[in-house]
Design an enzyme around this catalytic site. Sequence first.
Site, PDB file in Angstrom:
ATOM      1  N   HIS A 224       0.909  -0.678  -0.054  1.00  9.80           N
ATOM      2  CA  HIS A 224       0.096   0.020  -0.192  1.00  9.80           C
ATOM      3  C   HIS A 224       0.752   1.267  -0.461  1.00  9.80           C
ATOM      4  O   HIS A 224       1.463   1.529   0.196  1.00  9.80           O
ATOM      5  CB  HIS A 224      -0.823  -0.270   1.162  1.00  9.80           C
ATOM      6  CG  HIS A 224      -0.659   0.358   2.921  1.00  9.80           C
ATOM      7  ND1 HIS A 224       0.936   0.990   2.935  1.00  9.80           N
ATOM      8  CD2 HIS A 224      -0.085  -1.011   3.163  1.00  9.80           C
ATOM      9  CE1 HIS A 224       0.672   0.910   4.271  1.00  9.80           C
ATOM     10  NE2 HIS A 224       0.842  -0.807   4.698  1.00  9.80           N
ATOM     11  N   CYS A 240       4.099  -4.855   6.443  1.00  9.82           N
ATOM     12  CA  CYS A 240       3.640  -4.932   4.970  1.00  9.82           C
ATOM     13  C   CYS A 240       4.337  -4.159   4.308  1.00  9.82           C
ATOM     14  O   CYS A 240       4.934  -3.496   4.665  1.00  9.82           O
ATOM     15  CB  CYS A 240       1.624  -3.747   5.153  1.00  9.82           C
ATOM     16  SG  CYS A 240       0.606  -4.816   5.489  1.00  9.82           S
TER      17      CYS A 240
END
Length: 267
Positions: A224, A240
């Site tokens: 992201h 992440c």
Amino acid sequence: MRRITALSAVLAAALVAALTGCTPAADDGASPSPSATPVASATATDSAAPSPSATAEAEEGYPLSSFVAQVDAAEITLLTTPEGDEEITVRAEDVLTVPDQTPFVFLVKEIRGSWVELYLPIRPNGSTGWAQADDVSLSATQMRVEVSLEDFELSVFEGDQELLTTPIGLGQDELPTPGGVYYIRELLAPPDPDGIYGPYAYGLSGYSPVLDEFAGGDAVIGMHGTNDPDSIGGAVSHGCIRLPNDAITELVEEIGLPLGTPVYVEG
């Protein structure tokens, strides 16, 4: 400019549960506002399917093309071995943020006669199961994502052509980004494009190897954007893969990574 094959509007409120392992350490417990902002999910692929006998590989040993299996039902029951008797059931509602509006896809590991071995978006990471080929729709993509944990770098390829390379942020030492083979299971648009997740977030098929849950949901690994560009190049996340906002925007709006795209994370 490459277009995403299809976009379907879904509720962004579920992003909280979809990428629970991604919030930066300074914002523990923070999550996107549950406002009804559209979220995008791309179709499985727009590439012509190559012959199952194709074995060409990139220099790194990764296949130049990969098969993607789409399931039209709300769940699929697989076997741990071809023609075995131990079953694994995977339900769209358990692994997708908005299952009724997002294609239910899997990356194919192997095709053996009338059987296909699929990578599964369940714990433990790397889990696979065998399905009858008649139970899925096979297509293919030449897209792949390669992530170097050592170099803090992500590259996107189409066959042997490099489309993009960008520096990235990764998990902290105690909350590492796990190595392995994963795939893109969904594409989400956070309600605030200037927020901690940036304008887009891909949910991957993998999970944090350390966290069982985070902020009330499972600790899914994602790719992201970020509202902290200075964090790129560092070990900063809960696992992440953090990209600059211009890079994640290019992946979505210009390159158009399809669902099912393999993501090879190498440490």
